[in-house]
Scaffold this active site. Structure first.
Site: not given
Ligand code: DGY
Length: 330
Positions: A157, A179, A240, A269, A287
């Site tokens: 999304r 994928r 990530r 992190e 983040h």
């Molecule tokens: C998530 O919602 O996965 C974002 O990275 C916030 O932590």
């Protein structure tokens, strides 16, 4: 009848704590202390549920030590802090917070892309340091967004939100790899063309990473992949930490293998690879891709809704391991 006990592992909006207190005896962490695994386990004793954020690890050791735990509700769409297999085996429900953050996170992906390609933070540091003494024809000349080729790796999304912003807002040519290819209607809506990963790396002027983390996705972008990119390209990671090999990226940025990077997430992190802190052509943010106040509140409320629903005998809104529901712990 006494209320179930829950733990809220990190500081959150007071109004969300107040909502939870209507249903539960809540042990909150409004001082936002950082707990070791042993401290987390100690606080989880007797708790039926826990409200977690992406940094709170729930693994087999925690589950074995907390037999009364029934649900872990993550205030994040990503859930790589959960050992989902261990949770399912232990009969503990996991929930995440999808959808409510999609548009905000896509906005941020675009903001980071623009800041990186147009060298906004680098030029601001220059100005603040008092180094701006005259106009220069190529001073902080970056690369264009409009009309460029936008590559997206991972097309969930958030990826689709970024594609639409690029295609409809900036006249970009959008290519993607993931994928499972989107169906034709979604591809048309996003004006996005599916390509191989190699083609994506070779053709993108700006490459945005939005794939979920899994051990299989570790270092999806390393030295070899960076070498496949254009020397003028920018790389944006809002997915990530661990998806990019940060050490290899720092080398590529220093050697100008690629032009620039924008990173909101990091391996290990909140520690940041020291070499990334010394290269100028990278924009670094802590983040915060989902961090608009309305969205963070919606994420917290969704995690609370999951706890309230499940622990009061209703269906959770966003279960990750619904197999647990059939055999919920007594
Ligand atoms: C998530 O919602 O996965 C974002 O990275 C916030 O932590």
């Amino acid at each position: 009848m006494s209320k179930p006990e829950i733990l809220v592992a990190r500081a959150v909006f007071p109004e969300v704590i107040a909502r939870l207190e209507e249903h539960f005896t809540v042990q909150a962490n409004q001082a936002d202390e950082t707990w070791s695994q042993a401290e987390l386990i100690a606080r989880l004793q007797g708790k039926a549920g826990v409200f977690t954020t992406g940094g709170d690890r729930i693994d087999a050791q925690v589950l074995a030590a907390c037999p009364q735990l029934k649900i872990c509700a993550n205030m994040a769409v990503g859930y790589n802090n959960f050992d989902l297999t261990a949770m399912t085996a232990a009969g503990v429900l996991a929930t995440n917070a999808p959808d409510v953050l999609t548009e905000t996170t896509a906005d941020f992906g675009f903001a980071l892309l623009m800041a990186t390609a147009r060298r906004i933070t680098e030029s601001e540091h220059f100005l603040r340091a008092g180094q701006w003494t005259k106009w220069g024809f190529d001073m902080f000349a970056g690369s264009d967004i409009h009309g460029a080729t936008l590559g997206i790796l991972g097309m969930g999304r958030i990826g689709q939100g970024i594609a639409k912003r690029g295609a409809h807002g900036f006249g970009m040519k959008v290519i993607y790899h993931t994928r499972s290819r989107l169906d034709a209607a979604l591809e048309a809506e996003c004006q996005a063309a599916y390509v191989s990963k190699d083609e994506l790396l070779a053709r993108a002027d700006h490459l945005v990473l939005v794939l979920p983390y899994s051990p299989a996705a570790h270092h999806t972008i390393g030295a070899a992949e960076l070498a496949q990119m254009k020397p003028t390209a920018t790389l944006i990671n809002i997915a990530r930490g661990g998806i990019v090999d940060d050490a290899a990226l720092a080398v590529a940025l220093r050697n100008k293998t690629i032009a620039a990077a924008g990173l909101d997430v990091f391996e290990g992190e909140p520690a940041v690879h020291p070499d990334l802190l010394t290269v100028p052509n990278v924009v670094l943010t802590p983040h915060i891709a989902s961090a608009s106040l309305p969205t963070r509140l919606a994420m917290a409320n969704l995690a609370a809704d999951n706890l309230i629903a499940f622990l009061t005998g209703k269906a959770p809104l966003t279960p990750l391991n619904p197999a647990v529901l059939a055999a919920a712990r007594a």
